[in-house]
Design a protein around this motif. Structure first.
Motif, mmCIF file in Angstrom:
data_model
loop_
_atom_site.group_PDB
_atom_site.id
_atom_site.type_symbol
_atom_site.label_atom_id
_atom_site.label_comp_id
_atom_site.label_asym_id
_atom_site.label_seq_id
_atom_site.Cartn_x
_atom_site.Cartn_y
_atom_site.Cartn_z
ATOM 1 N N ARG A 168 28.849 37.633 36.740
ATOM 2 C CA ARG A 168 28.493 37.890 37.471
ATOM 3 C C ARG A 168 28.262 37.121 37.877
ATOM 4 O O ARG A 168 28.325 36.141 39.497
ATOM 5 C CB ARG A 168 28.611 39.055 37.438
ATOM 6 C CG ARG A 168 28.637 39.528 39.141
ATOM 7 C CD ARG A 168 28.301 41.094 39.656
ATOM 8 N NE ARG A 168 29.334 41.960 38.479
ATOM 9 C CZ ARG A 168 29.486 42.354 37.542
ATOM 10 N NH1 ARG A 168 28.121 42.318 37.005
ATOM 11 N NH2 ARG A 168 30.075 43.044 37.117
ATOM 12 N N GLN A 217 29.877 33.816 40.803
ATOM 13 C CA GLN A 217 29.548 33.897 42.563
ATOM 14 C C GLN A 217 28.657 32.873 42.464
ATOM 15 O O GLN A 217 29.416 32.474 43.882
ATOM 16 C CB GLN A 217 28.204 34.949 42.535
ATOM 17 C CG GLN A 217 28.875 36.378 42.309
ATOM 18 C CD GLN A 217 27.103 37.364 42.606
ATOM 19 O OE1 GLN A 217 26.234 37.686 42.064
ATOM 20 N NE2 GLN A 217 27.294 38.552 42.626
ATOM 21 N N SER A 251 30.735 31.009 45.122
ATOM 22 C CA SER A 251 29.822 29.720 46.711
ATOM 23 C C SER A 251 30.163 28.256 46.841
ATOM 24 O O SER A 251 30.812 27.869 47.537
ATOM 25 C CB SER A 251 28.633 30.424 46.763
ATOM 26 O OG SER A 251 28.392 29.702 47.488
ATOM 27 N N ALA A 263 34.196 35.441 48.100
ATOM 28 C CA ALA A 263 33.164 35.952 47.479
ATOM 29 C C ALA A 263 33.803 37.066 46.660
ATOM 30 O O ALA A 263 33.635 37.496 45.372
ATOM 31 C CB ALA A 263 31.727 36.418 47.420
ATOM 32 N N CYS A 316 34.788 37.773 42.681
ATOM 33 C CA CYS A 316 33.830 37.692 41.833
ATOM 34 C C CYS A 316 34.102 38.847 41.233
ATOM 35 O O CYS A 316 34.970 38.815 39.885
ATOM 36 C CB CYS A 316 32.805 37.819 42.767
ATOM 37 S SG CYS A 316 31.699 37.755 41.417
#
Length: 187
Positions: A35, A39, A43, A49, A52
């Motif tokens: 994760r 993420q 980004s 986002a 994710c």
């Protein structure tokens, strides 16, 4: 090899031997690591986002389905990061984005070993057929067809939360069945 790598490799080796506790511990530890990496990359790419969690779930499913392809003498992380990177790229491409993600940006580890050839499609179909209808439909849509949680929810007339619950239950059911199959094969 650092402590985390040794721990992950040891737990995967034990899981492949049928140790459900080690497999559960491994999945609980790698999920937040995946994760964080996903993420950070989303980004950096300017991608939403909100994608994710779908990518994390797709990665965990691929780890589950392909775990026999990991070579026990090799570190687990390169194999894991390669799967996560490929799932992220696949996910973003399905969204119509052209994606180029250098592997060194994704994880500063060695390349994963080549996967062993096999009858993965037949094995997946056999395991899916053993699941309850709703779990099978969700797993088929998300993992096999590559649909997002939202798309699956709309198609199956479910809430996204219900899709995640069904997906989690499908993983748990598959894990239990595969552990049982592994135990039977050893006897």
């Amino acid at each position: 090899m650092d402590d985390r790598e040794r721990r992950w490799s040891r737990d995967m080796q034990a899981a492949l031997g049928g140790d459900g506790v080690a497999y559960d511990r491994l999945l609980r530890e790698i999920a937040p690591a995946i994760r964080r990496v996903v993420q950070r990359r989303l980004s950096a790419l300017g991608a939403p986002a909100s994608d994710c969690e779908d990518i994390v779930q797709e990665t965990l499913l691929a780890v589950h389905l392909k775990r026999q392809s990991w070579r026990s003498g090799d570190p687990l992380s390169p194999w894991l990061w390669t799967i996560a990177r490929n799932k992220m790229i696949d996910h973003l491409r399905r969204r119509g984005r052209r994606v180029e993600v250098p592997v060194e940006d994704f994880a500063d580890l060695l390349a994963a070993p080549e996967e062993r050839p096999g009858t993965e499609a037949e094995e997946v179909a056999r395991h899916l057929a053993r699941l309850p209808d709703k779990q099978r439909d969700v797993l088929q849509a998300v993992a096999v067809e590559g649909a997002s949680i939202g798309e699956t929810a709309a198609r199956l007339k479910m809430t996204p939360g219900a899709v995640r619950v069904a997906l989690h239950r499908a993983f748990a059911s598959l894990s239990a069945r595969l552990r049982s199959d592994a135990t039977e094969e050893r006897t």
